[in-house]
Enzyme design. Sequence first.
Site, mmCIF file in Angstrom:
data_model
loop_
_atom_site.group_PDB
_atom_site.id
_atom_site.type_symbol
_atom_site.label_atom_id
_atom_site.label_comp_id
_atom_site.label_asym_id
_atom_site.label_seq_id
_atom_site.Cartn_x
_atom_site.Cartn_y
_atom_site.Cartn_z
ATOM 1 N N ASP A 208 0.848 -1.191 0.000
ATOM 2 C CA ASP A 208 0.000 0.000 0.000
ATOM 3 C C ASP A 208 0.885 1.242 0.000
ATOM 4 O OD1 ASP A 208 -2.213 -1.562 0.021
ATOM 5 O OD2 ASP A 208 -2.782 -1.178 2.101
ATOM 6 N N GLU A 292 -9.844 -8.698 -0.655
ATOM 7 C CA GLU A 292 -9.910 -10.156 -0.745
ATOM 8 C C GLU A 292 -10.987 -10.728 0.169
ATOM 9 O OE1 GLU A 292 -5.133 -10.734 -1.674
ATOM 10 O OE2 GLU A 292 -5.868 -10.708 0.388
ATOM 11 N N THR A 452 -4.126 -15.123 -6.347
ATOM 12 C CA THR A 452 -2.819 -14.465 -6.371
ATOM 13 C C THR A 452 -1.677 -15.479 -6.256
ATOM 14 O OG1 THR A 452 -2.875 -14.155 -3.978
ATOM 15 C CG2 THR A 452 -3.788 -12.399 -5.319
ATOM 16 N N GLU A 490 -3.256 -13.261 -10.605
ATOM 17 C CA GLU A 490 -2.450 -12.062 -10.391
ATOM 18 C C GLU A 490 -1.118 -12.495 -9.811
ATOM 19 O OE1 GLU A 490 -4.362 -9.354 -7.773
ATOM 20 O OE2 GLU A 490 -6.164 -9.126 -9.008
ATOM 21 N N LEU A 493 3.752 -10.419 -6.007
ATOM 22 C CA LEU A 493 4.908 -9.542 -5.853
ATOM 23 C C LEU A 493 5.212 -8.841 -7.170
ATOM 24 C CD1 LEU A 493 7.294 -12.009 -3.972
ATOM 25 C CD2 LEU A 493 5.876 -10.225 -2.960
#
Length: 587
Positions: A208, A292, A452, A490, A493
């Site tokens: 973030d 999520e 992810t 996705e 990292l």
Amino acid sequence: MALNFTHQISSLAGTPVGTIQSDTGISSGESTATVNAAAVWKTPATNLRCKVSKSDGVDGLSPPVSPCRSPVLGGIRADLSVACQAFATEVAPMVEAEAVPVPMRRYKEGGASEKVEGVPVYVMMPLDSVTMGNTVNRRKAMNASMQALKSAGVEGIMMDVWWGLVQRDSPGEYNWGGYTELLDMAKKHGLKVQAVMSFHQCGGNVGDSCTIPLPKWVLEEMDKDPDLAYTDQWGRRNFEYVSLGCDTLPVLKGRTPVQCYADFMAAFKDKFKHLLGDTIVEIQVGMGPAGELRYPSYPEQDGTWKFPGIGAFQCYDKYMLSSLKAAAEAAGKPEWGSTGPTDAGHYNNWPEDTPFFRKEGGGWNSPYGEFFLTWYSDMLLNHGERILTSAKSVFENSGVKISVKIAGIHWHYGTRSHAPELTAGYYNTRFRDGYLPIAQMLARHGAIFNFTCIEMRDHEQPQDALCAPEKLVRQVAMATKKAQVPLAGENALPRYDEYAHEQIMRASQLIVDDDGQNDSKMCAFTYLRMNPQLFHPENWRKFVAFVKKMKEEKGARKCWEQVEREAEHFVHVTQPLVNEAAVALMQ
């Protein structure tokens, strides 16, 4: 969002932005023609060995960096080195790039694709693409970046539509500000959009880069009633997302949280109905922290949790405890309803440190453990059901797909209890598949399962923490195949090396059998993220080649070097845009 740990990001991204500026002495008034690429961009060292010490601190993890395999394309292009001074200042008028005939995926009316060739690639926009003043942030950078992405063959972009920005001041007022301009910009450049209904706080999770709290009027209600926030057994409150324990209670100015989410989605549909099914092709519905479907069991804010800790259960607000009490009484075990497990350790413990998660005789594998974990995970599934029901009602017949993001919690995956998954709400153990029920829930609503950690390999991760991202991805692929729900991916990292790209390409083909035979593939892949590092000339060259390879049919067997040579044309064509995007994004 995906789990992109701070100690890993620093290794992957090279020199931090602040260091770039100070090392090079770039200021807003300096010429961009005299900066040396090597002085700005630092290449991370290759290191395939990883280790995590069992302590409060975590050793740094250095990702593998594959050397360029093509002798022709091995060096950084001299004529692109100007991009390395990126981001020092916004430059003047954008240079128009030569139009490139890139075969793109076409959509019929209603959002259905006419022909799918390979796996389409989307790119995540910066988290702060829209400012707190509801305007476009770094407008020139956004415009140049979108044009470069389109020219390189990217299918579209993903953007967070923040609840805390759009509906910041009042439950009845919506300010779509910068989103109107960004979406029009995407349409102008022919990019599809995955719009994320972000009902969570930005800030506090790894990666973030800015802080966007929940709407003021929501926080006012949470101040009055702190139990609207997720709570752990020590009384620590988490304000990233409204506790699902009060989903159906009118606790937000007379409305339930689920009603508020539905109102927001309906307002979005009304505002942008002219773009739905054409430019906006997917709505990803946020359902928890980082968007999520999970509990905030591993919060990094204030150092509460550090990788690879097991996390902690989040069921101690009065609304969750009320539900637990009712479930225990219904099961004929009222003594089980007063609290969650009290022997499950702390956020940074390892499974064997705790009576509840240890492999031999652990409470997780007892009748009480089965009762509690079933209730805890069912509460999460029911939360997903409620929001998906609302989303489906709002967007029905609008031509968009609906998706939900599931976290890739791969640490301690090799243990029997899978403790970090359990505290997050995924009842997945050595003896139970926790992802099939999620996939089946999504299938009932025709939603996409977005997962992810697609770029990770088992051997890159700390083996003493029994990390196994590849095995986890395989399990999820098998669950979605069984439930007949589309799977999208996705990367967790920010990775720019070919080694990670190759892993993404393999995972995107959903090869779950050892013989490598499979007739399915991911419906889309979203790349993390549009930032200064992406437009570094060497990273950009590799990314363009990656996009081209992903767009090929599965039967295509071009070698990596050949694809890189073909990609060089696109790199050359997009050079002016990359230069401009690089400079502007640094603002």
